[in-house]
Each structure stands twice: as structure tokens, then as C-alpha cells.
Write an enzyme that holds these catalytic residues in place. Sequence first.
Site, short mmCIF file in Angstrom:
data_model
loop_
_atom_site.label_atom_id
_atom_site.label_comp_id
_atom_site.label_asym_id
_atom_site.label_seq_id
_atom_site.Cartn_x
_atom_site.Cartn_y
_atom_site.Cartn_z
N TYR B 438 0.82 -1.24 0.00
CA TYR B 438 0.00 0.00 0.00
C TYR B 438 0.84 1.28 0.00
O TYR B 438 2.03 1.24 0.19
CB TYR B 438 -1.10 -0.02 1.06
CG TYR B 438 -0.77 -0.14 2.52
CD1 TYR B 438 0.47 0.12 3.05
CD2 TYR B 438 -1.80 -0.51 3.42
CE1 TYR B 438 0.69 0.01 4.41
CE2 TYR B 438 -1.58 -0.60 4.78
CZ TYR B 438 -0.33 -0.34 5.26
OH TYR B 438 -0.11 -0.44 6.59
N GLU B 439 0.15 2.39 -0.33
CA GLU B 439 0.84 3.68 -0.57
C GLU B 439 1.88 3.58 -1.68
O GLU B 439 2.94 4.19 -1.61
CB GLU B 439 1.54 4.19 0.71
CG GLU B 439 0.63 4.45 1.88
CD GLU B 439 -0.51 5.39 1.56
OE1 GLU B 439 -0.36 6.21 0.64
OE2 GLU B 439 -1.55 5.26 2.22
N GLY B 440 1.55 2.82 -2.71
CA GLY B 440 2.49 2.67 -3.84
C GLY B 440 3.34 1.44 -3.63
O GLY B 440 4.17 1.40 -2.71
#
Lengths: 600, 600
Positions: B438-440
Amino acid sequence: MTQYFSRRNLDFLLHEVFSVSELTRYPYFEAHDKETFAMVLDSVTQIADNHMYPYFRDVDRNQPELRDGKVTVHPQMKPFLRAMGEAGLIGAGFSFENGGQQLPELVNACAGYILTAANNGMMYTALTSGAANLINTFGTLELKQQYVEKLLSGHWQGTMALTEPQAGSSLSDITTTGEPQEDGSYLIRGQKVFISAGDHDAVDNVIHLMLVRIKGAPRGTKGISLFVVPKYRIEADGSLTDNDVTSTGLYHKMGQKGTPALHLTMGERGDCRGWLVGEPNRGLSYMFQMMNEARIGVGMTGAAIASAAYYASLQYARERPQSRRLNEKNQLDSPQITIIHHPDVKRMLLFQKAIVEGSLSLLMESARLSDLVHVSEGEEKENYSLLLDLLTPIAKTFPTEMGVRSVSEGMQVLGGYGYTEDFPLEQMYRDIRITTIYEGTTTIQSQDLLGRKMTIKGGKAPQLLFQEIEKTLREADTHDELKPYADLLRKELGRVQDVTMALLPYAQQGDFERFLMDATLYMELFGIVTVAWQWLKQGVAARKAQLTQNPEGDEATFYESKLHTMKYYFHYEVPKTKGLAARLKDTEVLTIASDREVVM
Amino acid sequence: MTQYFSRRNLDFLLHEVFSVSELTRYPYFEAHDKETFAMVLDSVTQIADNHMYPYFRDVDRNQPELRDGKVTVHPQMKPFLRAMGEAGLIGAGFSFENGGQQLPELVNACAGYILTAANNGMMYTALTSGAANLINTFGTLELKQQYVEKLLSGHWQGTMALTEPQAGSSLSDITTTGEPQEDGSYLIRGQKVFISAGDHDAVDNVIHLMLVRIKGAPRGTKGISLFVVPKYRIEADGSLTDNDVTSTGLYHKMGQKGTPALHLTMGERGDCRGWLVGEPNRGLSYMFQMMNEARIGVGMTGAAIASAAYYASLQYARERPQSRRLNEKNQLDSPQITIIHHPDVKRMLLFQKAIVEGSLSLLMESARLSDLVHVSEGEEKENYSLLLDLLTPIAKTFPTEMGVRSVSEGMQVLGGYGYTEDFPLEQMYRDIRITTIYEGTTTIQSQDLLGRKMTIKGGKAPQLLFQEIEKTLREADTHDELKPYADLLRKELGRVQDVTMALLPYAQQGDFERFLMDATLYMELFGIVTVAWQWLKQGVAARKAQLTQNPEGDEATFYESKLHTMKYYFHYEVPKTKGLAARLKDTEVLTIASDREVVM
């Protein structure tokens, strides 16, 4: 149904890489041919498709329970065990005389691969087969007659009962005791932990093959004996009596939840009986027969879970649209592409395929060796044996350590979805993690490889291995496309020899702590190079097929993909040896503590 | 209570490595000093010890539930959120004017580390703080007055609502729409997925900072706007009305189960309103402010979970007896030794310590840079900004990718016990795995590093980084014990430059697919070298302390262990760059598929 293994690949390995037909020339295997092998794998696939794969999530979500001393497991276990028994698959590798089909281990390994890839939470039969094999090999005729048929029919469960609370990696510290009785049995007292399938309600009896110290036996590993300790013992009239083996705890595990792991207490009421298998104090060496098979079996579990994960993530990558090609980022009108077209996703998939098929090849190499040990004699037998002994710790470790990473990449392909219970990756990620721990941790395997297998008989085992590899190299040299990879592998073999030469003097000086300090890294290095050999071997077989069969369509794709994945392995995985060798030859000692408190 | 982080190490990094006192010379931070920092960390530790750590297992075992559209979470979340609000810790880094304490991010990062190490399943406040920060920075005075106080008090929850079913890594494909209304609000319709803390019963309202496409906006990322979309909207009279944001699904995840991840549907009844934040179509650049912080926050989550796992396995290794020293294998009369004395266990622990403390140092470097960006101006500000931008993807990726491996080694130290629910390792292993997604994802971070941060402004960012590293090298050169490591790091910097030079021509030719093909391996290489710099920096600080403070007892051990772990990192981790560089300079292309069907 999602694909969880490739039958095409199994057939490629069986027939084109490992020429199983050569085995059927030996009298022991002569009842078999290509057709009987296909029938076995078909029947295994049917059981896997019908009795196992559909229950993959369900056995994870409905864990075994221990209540009032009784262990209940998923209701699917019983029909599964019966089906395996009826199909004659539990002891398929045993001799006819011992109730088996004399199936080569090479084919049996494929069967195990299929079953485990379908549902690794249902590992009951491998344990039963191992237990029955020990009784067949070392037990008296009476023990055989009492136990083997029931075990192979799937009505009774077999286990390996080794570990105790204070004796995990250190089996020499086992304290479970056996006291001889007048009737020839022994009174057993003690505790065993982490006993897989150690008790459950899908069978009528559980037969523990247990390591026990007979009262007065020598200390350490030389005083350990092997016993049959049943849950219900068989009375003279054939009836069954409770044998005072109590399930005193059930472990709640992160994965492989379908199979219960038990804490067992023997002799709480002073009425637990065991029967000696073979001679006293030789139990550990007997058990090692089963443990070596079990280690390869655990390697297979790693490869099989990684296989199921690979096909699940491959399917996702072929179906999931996301983003555009990096060279067409700004073409917003164009539809999204499926993620398999993104280089980093392709890389992750190739990594998985390289690990899965490289591991499987190594495991089948080991299986073939165990067949050759079985049918050969004299020096030939000894050589096959040495080679198998050398490959065993690698065949346990590479597929499990790299399998853990492979499943992790599989999850990464799915992004956030892979982390949810809506897809099978999260369970596979949990399931596979135990494989680097049980049946000897990676540390133990690595110390076995470097500390024992590399040095016994003056280092004959690695010599034999290098001779085997040389055969592959010479074949590869004859193909222009493969020669560069043969040269690469030659360089890597030199690297392994260099490192080994740098380490051996410590052993010669008797400083085993220094010698084995970085054994785990040595294992990693050795594993990468051994599997590079397996990939080159597959490359040779694929190239031969291209030249002789002129394949088209799916067949052409299959061989093209084999060679592509071989290249991936050499270009992406093999370079890791540079850093490993650098560290292994580095003389800075940082992990051996002086006697005072360890600084952390 | 088991230790889950080291305050001594935080103080070392804060004061001895990153000299937080230099920050308090700037007027913005002048209200603070060593004492106020200690007070903040004490108060954070108290909340972590009382409200979080004791519930680590419990929030995992009692997951959030979605029933009849209502999400219930663990009852401990409410008192925790109130305690954080009352202690002023949710927006501690905000300006006084915006309701904060003007706490340097360097200290705030330590606070986040402590909280997350105690219980990473309670990440609600970081999301709230990020949302409030966006409103403060880009929102109107009215929006600030309506939302910020309630958010910072812990009565309302903030979220980041970006991802949609078809738009995960590819945010340009967002389709949630906003239609302007006469009253200045927008009618919102669409779906968002994986929204962490997207709805729950521990707060009275949930405020989504949502990416939305205003009807008629340009395609792609240039047509995305940022909106406040509350669960309950505030009417003119101050009352709250249901705003038609429905929880239509709750994800069941492998870990981080304490925090619900939701599928939200906006506008099912055609009555969902949103309020524009800042200017139309600039939403993605606004969100990136929050995302960059969030990325560093996720890196911190990786380091924090790995920290808790390290201390849990360290404690086990100090207490668990098993086997004897390799040089004393046959001394069966001697008692077993604790496993920390086995070199391979020591290696695993040193690996964990090297990853945890190296990651933390990199994260604090980033935090310090964000403070310097805040208080500086002109070219100085721009340079700090460039450096921070360069380090951000690394600070997200190294602590998470290596954190996953570190926790895995932690589990390995415990053997079979680590795989059971009797110890916290299995949960940590599950929890940390999401952080590389998550978050890239790691792929996205790696493409950001190589494809953007290395090349913007003619490659000025890496130039600035190498200048920073040069300062550390020059300091290290003055200590005989450190000079060899400075020389090693110089060689590694050369390696990174070599590889970069080999790749840049592809970008110059416009072939971004080839340029970024192995970006993930480039990230791994860059990460190893960047953290080597952080370790040398810590080594310099430790050596200085040894020379100036003449430490004794625990203090002497602390510095000795720092230098020892630095050495471990250089001797065991840094050599991995050899293989990575070899692959990155290799010209064989295997992951870029031609237009036809991808061969797998």
C-alpha cells in the site's frame, strides 16, 4: 477450476529430462511403463481435483479442535483418506510384498507434488506412508502384520514423534523413556510436541513411530531407540485398548491449519506401551531413513505451494487491466493493458516460474537417485547414495527458502487484493512459511551440507556431483544457444570450489564453529548453483525437443518458455552468488561470541 | 512487558546522530528543547504501553465487522483515540495556528515509531493527521473551522480515499465524479476500495479526503480534484446529516486486522455531497503532499514492526536453551546453551538489528529533511526538498522489503514456536506484509526513484545526496576503525554511479520501458548503499561517544553493539550489491514482451 500445477511440465521432467523409461528396464520396476505412470498421475489428479482442491480454503477456515481430549478435524479428511487408501496411493512406492505397487519414487514424487499443490493442509498420507515404511523396513513380521495394512488402507494414521519441549533441533536431548516389560513390550513415559496428525477423528487409530530412550541407555544420540506407540494397542484377541497416549495440547498455527499439530503425553496413567522397532539404541539412524524422505517431502511441499501460487498470480496477471505501457504513458484514450505486460510483473512471474520449475527438477533428480539407490548394487549403489545424501539438504532448503519468496512475489502481483482472503495467495503465504522450519531448520540443513555431506569420505560426494554436472555441461556445449550458459555454470562451479577451499582449513583445524559460522550462506550459494545445473539440464532437453520434434502451437510455446525461463534464472538469480562468495571468503568474524555476555 | 523498541537508540539517533538541538535554533521550533522532546516521547510511550501494546493480539483476534452497513471495531479504539487527542498527539507536528505543537517531524517520527511498534493494528491517528493536514494546507478557512478541531481531538476520523476497483497503481483512471451544485458543494458518485479506517464506531464522523473527477475535467491525472467528503455532512445549523457514503464491503485481510479496510459507495441515493479542497484539477498534486508523508509513514511501519519482532526474538534467543556449541558437540554432560550463542542465530539477530536500526536511521534522516524544508528558504529549501524527494521512495521501500525479511528471520529464531499463536512473531509476519503494497507498491516506488527522482533537474538530487554522503565519509576517514568502511562505501557509490550511467541512455532515447525494466533491482541496490551511509553515520556518532564520553556498563555495550552491527551490515549486506549491479548492467532483455501473447 484454477490451474495449480502443470501436467505438461511433469511429463517433460519425467520423460524428457529424467527418462523414467530407463528405470523400467530394471526388474524391480518392470511392471510399469509410460501408461501405468500416466494412470497413476491421472488417478492422483482426480483425487486432488475432487477431494482436495475444492477444500483448500475450507480446511484453513475450519481448524482442528481439541475438546475433552478428542481431536476433531475437517469432515473432508475421512473420505480423502479412504480414497487415497482405495486407490493404493498411500504406499504406492512400497514393494508388492509390502503392500505397494513398486512405483518409482520419481513418479511418486510427481504424485506428491500434485496432491500438495491442490491442498497442502491435507498432508496426512505422507506421514502414514513414512511410518508404514519404517515398520516394513525395520519391524518384526508381527509388527508388519499388525499395522501396515490398516495404515495403507487409510483407516489408521501414522506419525513421526521426535520433538520434545527441550529437544527440537537437538535430538540428543530426548528424555521420553521406555522400560522393558516381561511381555516384550515397554512402558513409555514422556511428552512429545508438534506431532503433525498426532491425533484425529478421521481414522480409527494413530500409530506413532516414536524416539524413546530405553532406561539405562547411553547418553546422547547413541541411546535413542525407535518404538511403535499406538493410540489404541492391539490385544491378543485382536481387540483395541486405549494405550494412555493423551492429547494434552493443540497448537494454533499461522498456516497449514488443516493438519493438527499436537502436544502428546504418554503414560499419564502409567499404562502406555510401546514396541521396539529393530535393535535398541539404533532408533535415530532408522528414523533418518524416514527423515531424509520427509526432508525431500518438505522440499516438495515448498515447490508445490509455490506452484499453486504461481498459477494463481499468472491467471490474475493475465486478467487484471491496470495502467498503460511505460512507453505509452500519456495515451489516455487507449484502454488499460493487462498487468502481465508490465516488465516488473513479468519479472515477478518469471521469478516464480524459475523457482517452481527449478525446485521441482531438483526434487525429481533426488527422487530418481533414490530409485537408483534401490535398484543398484555395490559401488554404484554407494555412489548414488552419496549423491542423494548430498542433495537432500539442498532439496529441502532451496524449494522452501526460495518458495517463501516466490509466494511472496505472487502476492505482490495481486497488490492489495493478494493481501485479502478473497484470493488464495494470503493462505499460501501463511502455509509455506513453516517449511523452512520443520524437519530440520535451514540452519540444521546448512550445517549438514557443509559440515557433513561435503566432507564425508574425503569429499567424494561433491566430486560425484561435479561429475554429474559435467555430463550436462558437455551436452549443453553442443548447442550454440546453450554453450554460453554452460560456460557460466562452469564459472559458478569454480566459485563454489573456491569458497569450499577457503572454508575447509577451519574444519581441518577442528574449529567447527568458525567452519560452519556462515553455513546458511554457503547453502544459499550451493543451492543457486545446483538449481542452475537443473535449469541447464531442462534447457538441453527443451532444445533437443525443438530440434527433433519441430513443435507447433502450445508445444512450441512450452519449449520456448522453458528456454526463456532458463535464461531468466541465469541472468537474474545466478549473479547473487557474487555477493555470497564475497561474504563467505571474508575473514571478519562477527557472529561467534566470546564467553562473556553476547553483545546485542 | 516485552520490549518492543529501544528508547536508548531513539535518543542516540535524535541527539547524537541527527542533532535535533540544531533544529530548535530555528524560530519555528524554538518553543522546544531536549526536555519537551523527552516529555513527548514519555507521554507517547505511556499511551503505547497502556492503550496499545496490551491489545496487540486482541485486535488481531477480534476483527472489525460490517453488519447492516455499520462497522464495529475493537472497543479499545475509542479510549485510544481519545487519549491521543487529549495528549495533543494527533497533530503534534502542526503549527500552533493549526492546532498543533510545532513539534519537529524528527521527534514526531520517533513518536510514530513507538506507537506502531506497540501495536500496528491501531493506525487510525496517522490517517486522521494526514487528512487534517491537507485541509489545513489547501482548504478554505470554513473547511478548517468545520473539521480540523474534531479530527485532532480524536472524535472524528480522517481517511485517504484514492483507490478504485479499476484504479489502484494507475490513479489516472479514477472515475468517481463530482457535479457542481448551486450551493458550492458537489454531488459525488462512485466507489472507493481499500479505504483504511474508512468507517467505524469509535468516532462520531469520518472525513474522507477523496480524489474525484469533476464532470467535464480533462482526462488523466490533470483532471483529478481533491474533495472533503464526510460520512455525516454539517448542515448550516451545525447539525449532522447522513451524507450517503455507504460501507458496501469490508475486506478480510491477512494482517493489520485491527484497522478496517472498506469498500465505500458514494451517492447510492443520489445525495452524497463533497466540498472542493483548493483549486479544481490539482487534487493529485495536493494529495501527493499527504502521500509522501504517508509513504515515509509506511516505511516507519515496516521498521516498527521489525523492531517489535527483533526484540521478541532477541528475548527468546536469550532464554531458550538448545544444543551445545559446535566445538563442544560431544560434551553431553554439559547443559544446553541458550541459542543466542549459536553463530547462525546470532547472525539472524544481527541481521534484524541491522535492518531495524538502519531503516530507522534512514527514516529519521528523511524526517529531519522535512523539518529543514519547513524552516529554510530559497535555494536551500529547494535543495532539501530535492533530497527529501529522492529519499522518500527509498524510505518507503527499504524498511518494508527488508522489514518483511527481518520479521521472517525473527520467526526463524523461534523455530516451530514462532509459527504458533503462542508467540507474537506469526502476527508480525502477517502484519508487515502489506507494507510493500500500500501507498504505492515497491514497483511504483522503484519507477519513481529511477524514472523521476534520479533525472529531474538534470540529476541534481543524486548530486546533493552524494555531497551529503561525502560529509559522512570525510568524518569517518578521521577514525582508523571507520576508514575501511568509508572506503567500502566510496566503492559502492561508484558502483551505483556506474549502473546509473549504464541505464540513463535508454531514458535519453525515450525507451522508458527498457530504462525502468529492472527498476526494482535498482531500488534494492540504491537502498543497500543508502542504508550503508546511515550505518556509517551511526558508526561515526558511536565512535565519537566512545572517545569523548568514556562510557561504561550498559552505555559501553550500547556503543560497542552499534559498531558491531555497522560492521555486520558492511560485511554481510553490502556485498549483495555485486550481484545486483551485474544484473543491472547485463544487456539481456527478458521481461519486455513483444506485442504478441506473452510466453509464460
